[in-house]
Structures are given as C-alpha cells and as structure tokens.
Enzyme design. Structure first.
Site, PDB file in Angstrom:
ATOM      1  N   ARG A 187      49.032  42.614  28.341  1.00 19.98           N
ATOM      2  CA  ARG A 187      49.104  43.758  29.774  1.00 19.98           C
ATOM      3  C   ARG A 187      49.803  45.154  29.661  1.00 19.98           C
ATOM      4  O   ARG A 187      51.165  44.556  28.880  1.00 19.98           O
ATOM      5  CB  ARG A 187      48.408  43.385  31.089  1.00 19.98           C
ATOM      6  CG  ARG A 187      49.631  42.413  31.635  1.00 19.98           C
ATOM      7  CD  ARG A 187      48.754  42.305  33.149  1.00 19.98           C
ATOM      8  NE  ARG A 187      47.684  42.039  33.262  1.00 19.98           N
ATOM      9  CZ  ARG A 187      47.336  41.955  34.553  1.00 19.98           C
ATOM     10  NH1 ARG A 187      47.158  43.284  35.008  1.00 19.98           N
ATOM     11  NH2 ARG A 187      45.610  41.591  34.694  1.00 19.98           N
ATOM     12  N   GLU A 223      36.889  46.228  38.345  1.00 19.93           N
ATOM     13  CA  GLU A 223      36.033  45.802  39.522  1.00 19.93           C
ATOM     14  C   GLU A 223      36.757  47.464  40.985  1.00 19.93           C
ATOM     15  O   GLU A 223      37.658  47.361  40.624  1.00 19.93           O
ATOM     16  CB  GLU A 223      37.167  44.679  40.257  1.00 19.93           C
ATOM     17  CG  GLU A 223      36.396  43.693  41.343  1.00 19.93           C
ATOM     18  CD  GLU A 223      36.849  43.259  42.388  1.00 19.93           C
ATOM     19  OE1 GLU A 223      37.804  42.164  41.432  1.00 19.93           O
ATOM     20  OE2 GLU A 223      36.534  43.167  43.530  1.00 19.93           O
ATOM     21  N   LYS A 283      46.350  45.928  41.514  1.00 21.97           N
ATOM     22  CA  LYS A 283      45.628  46.987  42.729  1.00 21.97           C
ATOM     23  C   LYS A 283      45.633  46.377  44.527  1.00 21.97           C
ATOM     24  O   LYS A 283      45.523  47.307  44.974  1.00 21.97           O
ATOM     25  CB  LYS A 283      43.868  46.872  42.518  1.00 21.97           C
ATOM     26  CG  LYS A 283      44.128  48.022  41.663  1.00 21.97           C
ATOM     27  CD  LYS A 283      42.365  47.688  41.128  1.00 21.97           C
ATOM     28  CE  LYS A 283      41.798  46.627  40.317  1.00 21.97           C
ATOM     29  NZ  LYS A 283      40.521  46.802  40.245  1.00 21.97           N
TER      30      LYS A 283
HETATM   31  P1  ATP Z   1      44.365  44.465  38.449  1.00 25.49           P
HETATM   32  O1  ATP Z   1      45.434  42.834  38.478  1.00 25.49           O
HETATM   33  O2  ATP Z   1      45.614  45.542  38.574  1.00 25.49           O
HETATM   34  O3  ATP Z   1      43.520  44.346  39.906  1.00 25.49           O
HETATM   35  P2  ATP Z   1      42.586  43.573  37.518  1.00 25.49           P
HETATM   36  O4  ATP Z   1      42.673  42.893  35.871  1.00 25.49           O
HETATM   37  O5  ATP Z   1      42.233  42.203  38.134  1.00 25.49           O
HETATM   38  O6  ATP Z   1      43.787  44.476  36.960  1.00 25.49           O
HETATM   39  P3  ATP Z   1      40.050  45.379  37.057  1.00 25.49           P
HETATM   40  O7  ATP Z   1      39.039  46.278  37.319  1.00 25.49           O
HETATM   41  O8  ATP Z   1      39.771  43.102  37.100  1.00 25.49           O
HETATM   42  O9  ATP Z   1      41.238  45.178  37.458  1.00 25.49           O
HETATM   43  O10 ATP Z   1      40.229  45.674  35.377  1.00 25.49           O
HETATM   44  C1  ATP Z   1      39.809  46.115  34.424  1.00 25.49           C
HETATM   45  C2  ATP Z   1      39.863  46.135  32.626  1.00 25.49           C
HETATM   46  O11 ATP Z   1      41.447  46.531  33.279  1.00 25.49           O
HETATM   47  C3  ATP Z   1      40.302  44.596  32.860  1.00 25.49           C
HETATM   48  O12 ATP Z   1      39.240  44.125  31.802  1.00 25.49           O
HETATM   49  C4  ATP Z   1      41.470  44.006  32.558  1.00 25.49           C
HETATM   50  O13 ATP Z   1      41.941  43.623  31.840  1.00 25.49           O
HETATM   51  C5  ATP Z   1      42.102  45.464  32.219  1.00 25.49           C
HETATM   52  N1  ATP Z   1      43.453  45.701  32.926  1.00 25.49           N
HETATM   53  C6  ATP Z   1      44.093  45.375  34.370  1.00 25.49           C
HETATM   54  N2  ATP Z   1      45.287  45.753  34.148  1.00 25.49           N
HETATM   55  C7  ATP Z   1      45.798  46.318  33.036  1.00 25.49           C
HETATM   56  C8  ATP Z   1      46.683  46.302  32.506  1.00 25.49           C
HETATM   57  N3  ATP Z   1      47.773  46.139  33.368  1.00 25.49           N
HETATM   58  N4  ATP Z   1      47.521  46.440  31.515  1.00 25.49           N
HETATM   59  C9  ATP Z   1      45.981  46.029  30.624  1.00 25.49           C
HETATM   60  N5  ATP Z   1      44.651  45.889  30.516  1.00 25.49           N
HETATM   61  C10 ATP Z   1      45.185  45.803  32.349  1.00 25.49           C
HETATM   62 MG    MG Z   2      40.619  41.601  38.789  1.00 25.14          MG
END
Ligand code: ATP
Ligand code: MG
Length: 552
Positions: free
Chosen positions: A260, A34, A270
């Site tokens: 994760r 995102e 984020k």
């Molecule tokens: P955050 O909570 O840090 O904002 P998010 O999952 O909301 O992370 P996205 O931009 O939606 O962030 O993530 C893109 C991809 O990265 C998704 O498929 C998510 O599952 C993966 N991802 C995010 N954080 C991790 C992590 N700590 N370890 C492995 N994969 C991750």
């Molecule tokens: Mg997200």
C-alpha cells in the site's frame, strides 16, 4: 504510441504470462471501495493500478462497492467516491456494481457449503468464538456445534435469515481447520446476524456476509481475472481460494497483493480521517489539508499530478513510505507549466510614491509566463498608491536584505525602480505606510544608466486591486510519522481576510490555477466563500519541510 499507465512490475509480469500461456485472453480488474468514507491518496495507487492496467491491456475495470457493513456505509460516501474516480480521469466498465447485488446468490452459495458439510451454524457466544480461535502460538478448539447435522444447520441458517434469532446469538462458519497455522482458516465466520438498515437493500436482510466470503464470490461472478489488493490480504488468500474451490462457480480469479501507499506526515486510514472530521479538527472530508481526493481537488491539485505521484510509488511486496514532499513536488512541477503568473499581495502594506503625479495612472505590460511566450502579456494599472508585501520592508535591514528599508532602491516587477524614503508608523509603532520616490526613467524595470538593483518585488495598484481572502495551508501533522491527533500541526491553516489581487483576475478565476508571483500557486475556492472571493494556496514555490523530511 501512447504512454502506459502502469510501468512494468510483478503484477504486469503475471498478466503478461497469463496472456502468453492462454490462461486468459483478456484482462478484467475491479476497484472495490467500501462506501464508509472518502477516497484518499492511498486509494489512488490502487485506482491507478486497477483502472490503469485495464486501460493498458484494453481490458475492463469494474467499480464495485463493498457494502457489507451497513452500520458504517452511506449513499453520500458512495457518490463522493464515484465523482472522485471520474475526476481522477478513470471510467469504470458498464454500471456501478455493489456486493449487495449478489446477496441472494451469496446466500445460495452458503447453503451449498452447508449441504457439502463445509459450513455450520455455531451458537457459541462471540467471546467464546474469539477465545476458542486460539492465537499464533495456540491452536484453536473445535466448536461443540461443529459436527451438528447438515439439516440442523440448514434449518437454523434459514431461520437466521428469517429474523428468528437475536443479533450475535449465532453465526455461520466455514468448516476448515481449527488447527491451521493461518488463523484466517480456523473456521472463519461467513455470516452474522445484524439488524441494520442497508443503503440499498433496506431492511430486507438481517444477516450479512463477511468480507472474505463476499469478495471472492463477487469477483468470480463478475468474471474478474486478476483481483488486485493490498498486502494485508495476503493471509486471506487461502480462504479466497478455499471458498471458490468449494462452490459451483467456474470462474476463479487470482488474488494478487501489492504494497500500500503510505505517506509521511499523513494519517491515511478512513477511520482516522473520520475522527478528524467528527472532532472538528478539519472542515470536513474535503478540507484542503486532508489527504483525500476531494480535499486535494478543493485545494487545487491537478488530477494528473496526483496520478503521476501514485504511479511513481513502486508496486512491490515491500511496505514503504513515500515522502509527502514528492507529492508536493509533482504538484509544483505540473503547475509551473500551466499556471499563468499574476500578482497578489497577501499581507498588504501601503506605498505612496510622492513624486508620482496625483490623479494620474498608466498601464504596465506584464508577461503571463516567464518561460512560455504563448501565454502572452497583460496590462496592469500603475499609479501613485500601491500595495506591496509587508514582509518586503524591514526597518533594521542588514546588507543582505535586498528589499525595502529606508534609503534602499528596489525594482517593482515590470514597472519602475522605487526608493524607500521613510516609513510612517501608527501610535503603537507599527509600520502602516511607506513613502517612496520612483525613477521615471526606469519603466519596464531597467535603468538607462546601467544602475543595478538587486531586489525585485511584486505589487498591485491600490486603486484598482480587488479584495480577496487567502487561505494558507501547511501540513496537517508536524511529525513525519504521526501517531494520532496529538501530532496535529496547530498552525496548518492561516486565513488572511484583507489580501489584494491585481484587477481582472477574480472574474476569470473559476477553475484556473494561478501563480501569485513569489507567493505560491493559488486556486479559487468557490464552494466555501462568504462575501469575498477566497483563494486557497495550493502549494508554496519551494519546499519548506525538506529538513524534517530527511529525518524520516
Ligand atoms: P482504509 O484503511 O484507509 O479505510 P481500506 O483498505 O479499508 O482503507 P477500502 O475502501 O476497503 O479501504 O479500499 C479499497 C481498495 O483500495 C482496496 O483494494 C484496498 O486494498 C485499496 N487501498 C486502500 N488503502 C490503500 C493504500 N494506502 N495504498 C494502496 N491501496 C489502498
Ligand atoms: Mg476496509
């Protein structure tokens, strides 16, 4: 045969079985960030997995921005994410995709669900919807609008899109099961009304689809075979499958969830990183202390070190936390092989060699890498006045201190034996200069009479050294599992404005990672300089957090 990106794990086993059974003839993955912040080291695990699997199986990996929350998303974030992925060394298939590419199609699939009696417009307030959804112990209650005629929902949904209703006044919901044990299946919201300017579609839409509806359809439209995501989506999988089972789309990717990457001493999400930026606790998303890809790049980490670290975090169904020291070790190990050695003095103390002739200087030959001859040698100017590290002198040193104190002899790296005769102090009693003598017979660092000295220290010529600023970084948080900004390490940045570096380095320093002998690895930060060249310390030579890490 080249080494694989991804070592065998339960996901590669699923893929192997799918290829063997003929379920798939190729592999197509995607990475779906995102654009609401910068990528962090956790994302790198997902990037290595998705892009890495595609590479290993000669398949394809799409980059798709999940841009369905117009409030929080920006073009700058989307651009930063693209440059981070490229810097990490991965290539996406074809053009960059956006969920918003599919807004028209998504809308039509929503209509299909309404027509099939599988979705309805709900006019309950957001509070009522939340209230009536129930919780883990209480089943939900059907909305009074649940059984309204299809035609009515079709009409209202079209008018939602046309902008006739206020934000939050109604939503489109899937009609699944308000009694389901899985709360995600209790008539989840598919569309909401939101008047927000979208980074790509502008003001065309005032309704936006929810993640669970958008994601599975986007995957299917792109012909994704394996939709790899993190464990928190496990409970959403039935909904992923329900949507695809009920619309006229042939492709049905398999959603697979993995653990994760969590890291000690680090806050990853984020949202929390954004808070650090917004509150001015760091110097932007690319602050070298941030766990972001851009921060690690600015600090001087090599992309392969970050990749290797992320690849070492095992892919399973079990949540786990990786010690931050593993990342730092990976960085150190790679730097040790590639970084030329030079001498830089971080906290300079002047040395005057009283028996060295005034106005004279000479060249000293130094090795550029102690273990690798191919790095060659260089010539360093040596003269009567030098700088050494202030910490290499102690007024009241015990016998175990092998560096300078009055009367003690020490080796200057690659140069001569030097004996400290006396220290000169300012009015406040601070040592500001050392008066020393050298032994001209010891050039190169050994004595013909076999006399041994225990300490070897680094130095630079006072006349020829260049002035630099040095930034020393430490961990941003001082707790293994930081809970919030209260756990910030207040000493995570030390700026030293009057450091010294041997000549002929500054002009060749862009993009080169150096080891300052004894002081750590350093990287020029050309993007954040005022008048002097700035060098970031990438990492120290040794881990200073080992003890706390063990408690973790
Ligand atoms: P955050 O909570 O840090 O904002 P998010 O999952 O909301 O992370 P996205 O931009 O939606 O962030 O993530 C893109 C991809 O990265 C998704 O498929 C998510 O599952 C993966 N991802 C995010 N954080 C991790 C992590 N700590 N370890 C492995 N994969 C991750
Ligand atoms: Mg997200």
């Amino acid at each position: 045969m080249t080494e694989k990106n991804v070592s065998e794990n339960f996901i590669t086993q699923i893929i192997d079985a799918d290829l063997a059974s003929g379920k798939h003839t190729h592999v197509h993955t995607r990475f779906p960030p995102e654009p609401n912040g910068f990528l962090h080291v956790g994302h790198v695990k997902s990037i290595c997995l998705n892009f890495g699997i595609a590479e290993d199986y000669q398949g394809l990996c799409n980059l798709r921005f999940d841009d369905t929350n117009p409030d929080k998303e920006s073009v700058e974030y989307a651009q930063a994410i693209q440059s981070d992925i490229k810097w990490l060394g991965f290539k996406w298939h074809d053009k960059v995709r956006y969920s918003s590419d599919y807004f028209d199609k998504l809308y039509n699939y929503a209509i299909e669900l309404i027509e099939k009696g599988l979705a309805y417009v709900d006019e309950q307030s957001p509070e009522e919807i939340r209230e009536n959804r129930g919780n883990f112990t209480t089943p939900g209650i059907n909305s009074p609008y649940r059984d309204r005629p299809v035609a009515e929902s079709l009409d209202l949904f079209a008018r939602m899109k046309a902008g006739e209703f206020d934000d939050g006044s109604m939503v489109l919901r899937a009609k699944i099961d308000m009694q389901s044990g899985n709360i995600n299946m209790r008539d989840p919201i598919l569309y909401r009304i939101k008047r927000a300017h979208h980074i790509r579609t502008g003001d065309k839409w005032c309704i936006y689809s929810m993640y669970d509806f958008t994601h599975c359809i986007s995957d299917a439209l792109e012909g994704i075979t394996h939709s790899i995501c993190t464990l928190e989506f496990e409970d959403h999988r039935p909904l992923y499958d329900w949507v695809l089972d009920n619309i006229s789309l042939e492709c049905h990717p398999q959603q697979i969830e993995f653990n994760r990457l969590n890291q000690s001493f680090t806050m990853m999400s984020k949202r929390k990183l954004n808070e650090l930026v917004e509150k001015g606790k760091v110097d932007g998303w690319d602050d070298p202390r941030m766990p972001t890809v851009s921060g690690m790049r600015r600090r001087g980490y090599m992309p392969e070190s970050i990749r290797h670290y992320a690849q070492r975090s095992t892919v399973t169904k079990k949540p786990s936390t990786v010690p931050m020291s593993l990342l730092e070790d990976a960085v150190r190990q790679d730097l040790n092989k590639v970084a030329p050695r030079i001498m830089g003095v971080i906290k300079p103390l002047k040395v005057v060699i009283e028996n060295y002739p005034e106005g004279q200087s000479e060249m000293i030959t130094a090795k550029n890498h102690p273990m690798d001859e191919s790095f060659g040698t260089r010539e360093l100017p040596f003269g009567r006045e030098l700088y050494i590290e202030a910490d290499d002198y102690k007024e009241n040193a015990n016998r175990k201190f092998f560096r300078f104190t009055e009367g003690r002899e020490v080796r200057l790296r690659y140069a001569y034996y030097l004996t400290c005769q006396r220290a000169i102090k300012d009015e406040d009693g601070n040592v500001i200069e050392l008066i020393c003598t050298y032994d001209p017979e010891t050039k190169g660092g050994s004595s013909p009479d076999g006399r041994k000295v225990k300490g070897t220290i680094h130095w630079v010529s006072a006349e020829f050294a260049d002035d630099i600023e040095v930034r020393l970084y430490d961990r941003l948080f001082n707790k293994p599992a930081p809970k919030g900004l209260g756990d910030l390490n207040t000493n995570s940045l030390e700026i030293i404005e009057n450091a010294k570096i041997e000549p002929n380095i500054v002009s060749n320093s862009e993009g080169v990672r150096y080891q300052f002998e004894r002081m750590g690895y350093f990287y020029r930060d050309t993007t954040h300089e005022n008048n002097k060249p700035v060098f970031n310390r990438i990492v120290t030579l040794r881990d200073s957090w080992a003890k706390l890490e063990q408690q973790n």
